[in-house]
Design a protein around this motif. Structure first.
Motif, mmCIF file in Angstrom:
data_model
loop_
_atom_site.group_PDB
_atom_site.id
_atom_site.type_symbol
_atom_site.label_atom_id
_atom_site.label_comp_id
_atom_site.label_asym_id
_atom_site.label_seq_id
_atom_site.Cartn_x
_atom_site.Cartn_y
_atom_site.Cartn_z
ATOM 1 N N HIS A 185 16.781 32.573 6.983
ATOM 2 C CA HIS A 185 17.211 32.180 8.315
ATOM 3 C C HIS A 185 18.738 32.146 8.339
ATOM 4 N N ASN A 186 19.315 32.415 9.476
ATOM 5 C CA ASN A 186 20.772 32.524 9.575
ATOM 6 C C ASN A 186 21.476 31.175 9.642
ATOM 7 N N SER A 187 20.847 30.198 10.263
ATOM 8 C CA SER A 187 21.499 28.905 10.459
ATOM 9 C C SER A 187 20.560 27.772 10.083
ATOM 10 N N GLY A 188 21.125 26.693 9.552
ATOM 11 C CA GLY A 188 20.320 25.549 9.155
ATOM 12 C C GLY A 188 20.412 24.372 10.100
ATOM 13 N N LYS A 189 21.066 24.540 11.231
ATOM 14 C CA LYS A 189 21.237 23.428 12.173
ATOM 15 C C LYS A 189 19.889 22.896 12.654
ATOM 16 N N LYS A 190 19.018 23.811 13.086
ATOM 17 C CA LYS A 190 17.701 23.400 13.572
ATOM 18 C C LYS A 190 16.856 22.850 12.427
ATOM 19 N N LEU A 191 17.035 23.400 11.237
ATOM 20 C CA LEU A 191 16.311 22.918 10.065
ATOM 21 C C LEU A 191 16.625 21.447 9.813
ATOM 22 N N LEU A 192 17.879 21.092 9.896
ATOM 23 C CA LEU A 192 18.296 19.703 9.679
ATOM 24 C C LEU A 192 17.693 18.784 10.744
ATOM 25 N N GLN A 193 17.614 19.275 11.976
ATOM 26 C CA GLN A 193 17.016 18.478 13.047
ATOM 27 C C GLN A 193 15.539 18.217 12.776
ATOM 28 N N TYR A 194 14.816 19.274 12.352
ATOM 29 C CA TYR A 194 13.391 19.107 12.021
ATOM 30 C C TYR A 194 13.218 18.133 10.852
ATOM 31 N N TYR A 195 14.069 18.279 9.839
ATOM 32 C CA TYR A 195 13.967 17.432 8.656
ATOM 33 C C TYR A 195 14.185 15.962 9.039
ATOM 34 N N THR A 196 15.187 15.703 9.852
ATOM 35 C CA THR A 196 15.480 14.345 10.294
ATOM 36 C C THR A 196 14.304 13.761 11.077
ATOM 37 N N PHE A 197 13.679 14.594 11.906
ATOM 38 C CA PHE A 197 12.538 14.149 12.711
ATOM 39 C C PHE A 197 11.340 13.821 11.822
ATOM 40 N N TYR A 198 10.985 14.744 10.925
ATOM 41 C CA TYR A 198 9.783 14.571 10.107
ATOM 42 C C TYR A 198 9.984 13.620 8.935
ATOM 43 N N TYR A 199 11.232 13.292 8.637
ATOM 44 C CA TYR A 199 11.474 12.326 7.569
ATOM 45 C C TYR A 199 10.892 10.958 7.944
ATOM 46 N N ASP A 200 10.818 10.690 9.231
ATOM 47 C CA ASP A 200 10.219 9.453 9.747
ATOM 48 C C ASP A 200 8.696 9.622 9.760
ATOM 49 N N ARG A 201 7.998 8.830 8.960
ATOM 50 C CA ARG A 201 6.548 8.953 8.854
ATOM 51 C C ARG A 201 5.857 8.746 10.200
ATOM 52 N N ASN A 202 6.412 7.897 11.030
ATOM 53 C CA ASN A 202 5.801 7.661 12.345
ATOM 54 C C ASN A 202 5.769 8.937 13.177
ATOM 55 N N ASN A 203 6.766 9.782 13.037
ATOM 56 C CA ASN A 203 6.781 11.053 13.768
ATOM 57 C C ASN A 203 5.773 12.029 13.178
ATOM 58 N N ARG A 204 5.572 11.992 11.873
ATOM 59 C CA ARG A 204 4.631 12.916 11.242
ATOM 60 C C ARG A 204 3.199 12.617 11.674
ATOM 61 N N LYS A 205 2.853 11.352 11.732
ATOM 62 C CA LYS A 205 1.448 10.990 11.997
ATOM 63 C C LYS A 205 1.178 10.711 13.480
ATOM 64 N N ALA A 206 2.182 10.874 14.328
ATOM 65 C CA ALA A 206 2.014 10.554 15.750
ATOM 66 C C ALA A 206 1.341 11.685 16.515
ATOM 67 N N LYS A 207 0.745 11.342 17.644
ATOM 68 C CA LYS A 207 0.211 12.340 18.554
ATOM 69 C C LYS A 207 1.376 13.160 19.113
ATOM 70 N N PRO A 208 1.143 14.453 19.377
ATOM 71 C CA PRO A 208 2.213 15.292 19.937
ATOM 72 C C PRO A 208 2.777 14.682 21.215
#
Length: 254
Positions: A185-208
């Protein structure tokens, strides 16, 4: 591992990660691919022993398969699903023959039941083969153009982020571009955003959110399934537990 046979495709699909986790807990040095090999052998056996096309066409193995005292747990499981009097002894002029007679016929309703299970077992086997291919594809190293360096298979930034979370690897402002480039991938900006979001367990196990529909829930479940296929045995346990939470939400749409 005790042989557990699922009689419908949906049952196997819903229990897949529970069965996988049980297998890996018992056989710690094995992998998901080993589990799939085990299941492939089991369901091939089930297919062979429910492939009854003609009432007179029963092999010795199939007789053993339906006997009162079957040879293995898989035989016992399926035998319990078939009515107790599976066989009657056939002769052109008699409804019954002594036990020593070697020609058997199945009743029509038992053939229908065999056909039903056989179709389900074939669907399960196809699912197993597709899963195996998916894992093998993820293991194939890619060759960098014009050199000998290997690069990682390309996967979505969201999947990469989840993978790093479950592997307890850090993505930060210093390395996000480097990691993104590693996966082509060319840029990691979006990757960092996803990582920050999913690092929180509540976001991983939550309903969409904000759109909670069967489609968005299934899409989230599929992402977790893809990630689990990429993880080592040591990293799978937490991901499987959180996947089960998401699968539990499917009851909202039944």
């Amino acid at each position: 591992m005790e042989e557990i046979i699922c009689y419908t495709f949906n049952e196997f699909k819903n229990k897949y990660y529970t069965l996988l986790e049980t297998f890996l807990n018992e056989w710690e040095d094995n992998s998901e691919k080993d589990f799939l090999t085990n299941q492939k052998q089991l369901y091939k056996e089930c297919i062979n022993n429910t492939s009854i096309k003609h009432r007179e066409d029963l092999s010795i193995e199939q007789l053993e398969f339906f006997n009162v005292e079957p040879l293995s747990n898989s035989f016992k499981c399926i035998q319990s699903k078939i009515s107790e009097s599976v066989f009657y002894y056939w002769h052109p002029y008699m409804d019954e023959m002594p036990l020593y007679h070697d020609t058997f016929r199945l009743r029509v309703k038992d053939i229908d039941l065999c056909d039903k299970y056989n179709r389900s077992f074939n669907m399960i086997l196809e699912f197993i083969q597709n899963k195996t291919q998916e894992i093998e594809n993820n293991l194939i190293p890619l060759q960098a153009e014009g050199g000998t360096e290997t690069v990682q298979p390309k996967m979505s930034l969201e999947i990469i982020a989840l993978k790093y979370v479950y592997e307890n690897k850090c993505i930060n402002i210093s390395n996000h571009n480097e990691i993104a480039n590693k996966y082509r991938h060319n840029s990691g900006k979006k990757l960092l955003q996803y990582y920050t979001f999913y690092y929180d367990r509540n976001n991983r196990k939550a309903k969409p959110h904000p759109s909670y529909t069967r489609l968005t829930l299934n899409n989230k479940i599929k992402k977790f399934e893809k990630v689990i296929a990429l993880l080592s045995n040591e990293s799978k346990s937490k991901a499987i537990d959180e996947l089960k939470i998401l699968q539990g939400f499917l009851i909202d749409f039944e």
